[in-house]
Design a protein around this motif. Structure first.
Motif, short mmCIF file in Angstrom:
data_model
loop_
_atom_site.label_atom_id
_atom_site.label_comp_id
_atom_site.label_asym_id
_atom_site.label_seq_id
_atom_site.Cartn_x
_atom_site.Cartn_y
_atom_site.Cartn_z
N GLY A 17 0.80 -1.21 0.00
CA GLY A 17 0.00 0.00 0.00
C GLY A 17 0.83 1.26 0.00
O GLY A 17 0.46 2.26 0.62
N ALA A 18 1.97 1.22 -0.70
CA ALA A 18 2.87 2.37 -0.68
C ALA A 18 3.64 2.45 -1.99
O ALA A 18 3.66 1.51 -2.79
CB ALA A 18 3.84 2.27 0.49
N CYS A 19 4.28 3.60 -2.19
CA CYS A 19 5.08 3.88 -3.39
C CYS A 19 6.54 3.63 -3.06
O CYS A 19 7.12 4.34 -2.23
CB CYS A 19 4.86 5.33 -3.82
N GLY A 20 7.15 2.66 -3.70
CA GLY A 20 8.55 2.35 -3.43
C GLY A 20 9.53 3.24 -4.13
O GLY A 20 10.74 3.12 -3.91
N GLN A 21 9.05 4.17 -4.97
CA GLN A 21 9.94 5.03 -5.72
C GLN A 21 10.01 6.46 -5.16
O GLN A 21 10.69 7.31 -5.73
CB GLN A 21 9.51 5.09 -7.19
N GLY A 22 9.32 6.71 -4.05
CA GLY A 22 9.36 8.03 -3.44
C GLY A 22 9.13 7.97 -1.96
O GLY A 22 8.35 7.13 -1.47
N ALA A 23 9.81 8.82 -1.20
CA ALA A 23 9.68 8.80 0.25
C ALA A 23 10.00 10.18 0.81
O ALA A 23 10.69 10.99 0.17
CB ALA A 23 10.61 7.75 0.86
N TYR A 24 9.54 10.42 2.04
CA TYR A 24 9.87 11.67 2.71
C TYR A 24 10.29 11.37 4.15
O TYR A 24 9.99 10.32 4.71
CB TYR A 24 8.70 12.65 2.68
N SER A 25 11.01 12.30 4.72
CA SER A 25 11.50 12.17 6.09
C SER A 25 11.21 13.46 6.83
O SER A 25 11.37 14.56 6.28
CB SER A 25 13.01 11.91 6.09
N THR A 26 10.80 13.33 8.07
CA THR A 26 10.56 14.51 8.91
C THR A 26 11.67 14.72 9.92
O THR A 26 11.59 15.64 10.74
CB THR A 26 9.22 14.37 9.65
N ASP A 27 12.71 13.89 9.87
CA ASP A 27 13.82 14.03 10.82
C ASP A 27 15.16 14.08 10.10
O ASP A 27 16.13 13.43 10.46
CB ASP A 27 13.81 12.91 11.86
N SER A 28 15.20 14.87 9.03
CA SER A 28 16.44 15.15 8.29
C SER A 28 17.04 13.92 7.63
O SER A 28 18.26 13.84 7.44
CB SER A 28 17.48 15.82 9.21
N GLY A 29 16.23 12.95 7.29
CA GLY A 29 16.72 11.79 6.56
C GLY A 29 17.11 10.62 7.43
O GLY A 29 17.66 9.63 6.91
N ALA A 30 16.84 10.67 8.72
CA ALA A 30 17.15 9.52 9.57
C ALA A 30 16.16 8.39 9.34
O ALA A 30 16.55 7.21 9.28
CB ALA A 30 17.15 9.94 11.04
N ASN A 31 14.90 8.72 9.20
CA ASN A 31 13.84 7.73 8.97
C ASN A 31 13.00 8.20 7.79
O ASN A 31 12.86 9.40 7.56
CB ASN A 31 12.97 7.57 10.22
N TRP A 32 12.41 7.23 7.09
CA TRP A 32 11.70 7.56 5.87
C TRP A 32 10.32 6.91 5.85
O TRP A 32 10.14 5.80 6.34
CB TRP A 32 12.50 7.09 4.65
N THR A 33 9.38 7.63 5.24
CA THR A 33 8.03 7.13 5.02
C THR A 33 7.75 7.14 3.53
O THR A 33 7.91 8.19 2.88
CB THR A 33 6.99 8.00 5.74
N MET A 34 7.37 6.01 2.98
CA MET A 34 7.04 5.97 1.56
C MET A 34 5.76 6.75 1.31
O MET A 34 4.82 6.71 2.12
CB MET A 34 6.88 4.53 1.09
N PHE A 35 5.72 7.47 0.20
CA PHE A 35 4.47 8.08 -0.21
C PHE A 35 3.40 6.99 -0.33
O PHE A 35 3.69 5.87 -0.76
CB PHE A 35 4.61 8.79 -1.55
#
Length: 845
Positions: free
Chosen positions: A573-591
């Motif tokens: 249920g997610a996009c494996g080609q794009g992601a964002y992080s709210t902690d400067s790139g330490a952790n990522w959430t797929m779109f």
């Protein structure tokens, strides 16, 4: 080794004296000229090591070649590899790839490089040095080379005649055999061989018999491609009895080999010249090999045999040819893993212990046993191939099921500095040729293990290259094959100083734990908390190519990235080609969803930008069939909407304002577009009314991270243009600029305007007078005056992009196409002590 924390860091404040000097200089000159120090952002490897060679008589004189990043010499005092080809300019960027290396066995100071990345380019050359590569004479070659083409794993194509050091021979890809009689300055075609090599691979290796003047061996990229001359090249003959057909018992049903017979890949001669060892495969490599053998040839033998025995009675000569392939006839220990999945792979890497007068101690590597099990192995023999020790299998923890690997704790330099990104996050197989190990906790033992060297001065010291780095051991002989006993081999990384990444994108947020986040080809990307120490790879999803990144101007901890990985994440249920992080790139959430059209089949996943407030993501897919502007999302990628207005293409030239929310800029087909409603619509300003030159080739708008609406466009030979009204009107910054790449960074200390920035340009500046050459320039006064930052020794084949640091005055990052990320700092106490010489190193100018 981590830097002593008592020393000042590059990002720290300089001493008061240095600060005062900068202020004084800036107040008396528009753009002050300072000496610069260049360092590499430490990744440690990051690309394919294609060859390793060692001088036969001088201790610790080792060289490495790479497919796109030039050549290196090992420096024992510095404990790192020294780059030899950073003087290559952007105009000559095809020369930043090493096809072959040759050393003069009679003079350790002489080294020769065959340079040229691609056959389609007309730029190839021989680099000749009489001082171990400290300087080179460059001689254009009369034929193309292909250090990043198929077959680059084989060789060496270039060799020095040990009986006439002025004479070099080169096996070309497309035009046969060539000879130089003047230290590589000029070349003559001397081939009389059949035109069997006209397949863009040509002659893989030239090998002189150092024990017999006039004897030379050639290996061509075709079955039966081994030739010998005993009269210095006046005549040639195919080696009698060489293997020219496959043994049907070694072929897998339903999987025919790519070639009609085994093709020679690499070869080595025993010191006495009496034994020639040859590796074979059915495909040029470095990928695609399904089958292969290892044979030895008795150069003074009189009989022919396919026996696997390497011994003979004293009364009879040895067999002419002996099949010594590891794993056959139960000749390897431990026994081969069963079942061996298809493909079984070929063989390529090979190296001899030159201190063994019998010529029977050697190592070989298999090629392309992927995806396994079992994976590629490195084998050691001490009896001429009669028996082998499977070093890869012995080096792997038990229970790996054939997926040989190093415990990730071994992915360290000899001094303990970790190289954590070699875990590849243990992700699923991706475009990086199966680089992640399927076994959690292991770094894959290797793939594309074609560069292999037993150190001539320390044979127990064995190095092998992979598609990513160099592994080494000092005790290869500890793994002695015996019926029931073995001892494990200790491995470490020996790639410090080699920086071979291909840089796709970089960002430098205005605050946060790291000054730099990177995106690479093949190895995803990293947050560089310490520029001098290798960092972990970004957490999943892992991209084989990280195409684009951005950060939110007023919320710098929010970053986004897009890239390709060849995997379908929709089942999650997610996009494996794009992601964002709210902690400067330490952790990522797929779109939650990709922008329309982006999926596991797309190989260039476009451009991502974020508005200043961090509320809107805009994703340009670069898909030509989409007749609308970039897609916008206001719900974290749950939905994506096409914009209204004038922009009707997925442009590659997209940027977000760093100060004003909901504001984006684009350039397409010579027109600049602006959106002030969060990417819902775009309005065009035609060049004729804006001041931009007609018919311009677009570039990405560069924004001032301090001031809304201030932009620059670097238009190559058309110059550099500036706008301070959101792109409505533009003015040329200065006449005589060629602006190939452009960025902005922190302003000089004397600039009192809080919105001021320093300008960085890669190109030419006519006003620089004698320095009006292609290079890196900085301006502290809005482009009125410029000073050159680099010099001719620090060109790196030119950049893919440059990036100013918004927090450090004078710092600029150079993203290259094979030499990683270089960063320049104004030299002084604030930067001089900020290196770890055995990890990244620095270069002052």
């Amino acid at each position: 080794m981590a830097r002593p924390r008592s020393q000042p860091r590059l990002a720290s404040l300089a001493s008061l004296a240095v600060t005062a000097a900068l202020l004084l200089a800036a107040s008396h000159a528009e753009t002050a000229s300072y000496p610069y120090q260049f360092s590499h952002v430490a990744v440690t490897g990051g690309g394919y090591i294609t060859g390793l060679v060692g001088h036969p008589t001088e201790a610790n004189l080792l060289y490495a070649r790479t497919d796109i990043g030039g050549a290196y010499r090992w420096s024992e005092p510095d404990n790192k590899w020294i780059a030899l080809t950073d003087f290559v300019s952007q105009a000559d960027s095809n020369l930043l790839g090493t096809e072959a290396i040759a050393l003069d066995p009679t003079d350790p100071a002489r080294v020769y490089l065959a340079q040229g990345r691609y056959l389609a380019s007309n730029a190839s050359a021989f680099f000749a040095s009489a001082d171990r590569g400290a300087s080179f004479a460059v001689h254009p070659a009369p034929f193309p080379m292909g250090s990043n083409e198929l077959g680059r794993n084989n060789g060496e194509r270039l060799a020095v005649n040990p009986f006439a050091a002025h004479q070099l021979w080169f096996g070309s890809r497309t035009q046969g055999l060539w000879r130089s009689d003047d230290y590589a300055a000029t070349w003559t075609n001397v081939t009389t061989l059949p035109d069997a090599f006209a397949n863009t691979m040509g002659i893989y290796f030239v090998l002189f018999d150092a024990a017999r003047n006039g004897t030379v061996y050639l290996g061509g990229s075709t079955p039966g491609g081994l030739y010998v001359s005993h009269d210095g090249g006046a005549s040639w003959a195919a080696l009698p009895g060489q293997p020219t057909a496959w043994d049907s018992a070694t072929l897998a049903a339903g999987h025919p080999p790519y070639s009609d017979g085994p093709q020679p890949m690499k070869a080595v001669l025993a010191p006495d010249g009496n034994t020639l060892y040859v590796t074979y495969a059915d495909y040029p490599g470095p990928y695609g090999a399904q089958y292969g053998y290892v044979y030895k040839y008795a150069t003074r033998g009189r009989t022919n045999s396919s026996s696997s025995s390497s011994s003979s009675s004293s009364s009879s000569p040895p067999p002419l040819w002996t099949n010594i392939t590891p794993g056959t006839n139960n000749n390897s220990f431990p026994p081969p893993y069963e079942p061996q999945a298809f493909p079984g792979g070929g063989f390529c890497g090979i190296s001899l212990d030159l201190s063994d007068p019998t010529g029977q101690t050697l190592v070989v590597t298999s090629l392309d046993r992927d995806p396994g099990p079992a994976l590629d192995s490195l084998y050691l023999s001490r009896d001429g191939g009669a028996t082998w020790t499977d070093i890869a299998q012995l080096s792997s923890p038990s229970g790996t099921g054939g997926y040989w690997g190093h415990p990730i704790a071994q992915a360290k330099l000899a001094n303990g500095t970790a190289v954590p990104w070699l875990s590849f996050d243990w992700g699923d197989e991706w475009g990086g040729y199966g680089a992640p190990s399927p076994i959690y906790g292991l770094a894959k033992f290797g793939w594309w293990m074609t560069a292999l060297l037993m150190d001539p001065s320390r044979p127990g010291h064995v190095l092998y290259g992979t598609g990513a780095t160099i592994w080494a051991t000092d005790n290869i002989f500890a793994a002695a094959a015996a019926a029931t006993t073995t001892q494990s081999v200790a491995w470490y990384i020996q790639a410090q100083g080699i920086e071979e990444t291909y840089v796709e994108t970089m960002i430098s947020p205005s605050s946060g734990p790291a000054h730099l986040l990177s995106g690479f080809g093949d190895i995803n990307g990293m947050r560089h908390d310490d520029l001098f120490v290798p960092q972990p790879m970004f957490a999943l999803p892992a991209f084989s190519n990280l195409d684009s990144m951005d950060w939110a101007g007023q919320l710098p901890s929010l970053v986004a990235r897009v890239g390709d990985c060849g995997l379908n994440f929709s089942v999650y249920g997610a996009c494996g080609q794009g992601a964002y992080s709210t902690d400067s790139g330490a952790n990522w959430t797929m779109f939650a969803h990709c922008a329309p059209g982006i999926n596991e089949t797309t190989t260039d996943d476009g451009v991502i930008v974020i508005d200043a407030a961090g509320d809107v993501f805009v994703w340009s897919t670069l898909l030509a069939q989409q007749a609308n502007g970039p897609w916008a999302s206001v719900d974290g990628g749950a939905t994506w909407a096409a914009p209204a207005g004038d922009l009707t293409a997925q442009t590659a030239f997209l940027a977000a304002d760093k100060v004003q929310p909901a504001t984006f800029y684009a350039c397409e087909s010579g027109t600049v577009y602006v959106s002030t409603d969060g990417g819902q619509s775009y309005n065009a300003t035609p060049p004729a009314s804006s001041g931009l030159p007609a018919g311009l080739q677009c570039a990405t708008p560069v924004v001032n991270f301090h001031k809304a609406g201030e932009l620059w466009l670097a238009l190559g030979a058309r110059g550099l243009y500036h706008s301070d009204d959101f792109g409505s009107t533009w003015t040329e910054v200065a006449p005589g600029l060629q602006a190939n790449y452009f960025s902005v960074g922190k302003a000089a200390p004397a600039r009192r305007d809080e919105t001021a920035v320093a300008l960085f340009l890669w190109g030419t500046v006519a006003s620089a007078g004698p320095h009006a050459v292609d290079g890196l320039y900085r301006s502290d006064d809005g482009g009125a005056t410029w000073t050159r930052v680099n010099d001719d020794a620090h060109q790196y084949g030119g950049p893919n992009l440059i990036l100013g640091d918004p927090r450090v005055y004078g710092r600029v990052y150079i993203g290259t196409a094979g030499r990683g990320i270089v960063f320049g700092d104004i030299a002084g106490p604030a930067s001089a002590s900020g290196s770890v010489a055995n990890v990244a190193g620095t270069q002052g100018i």
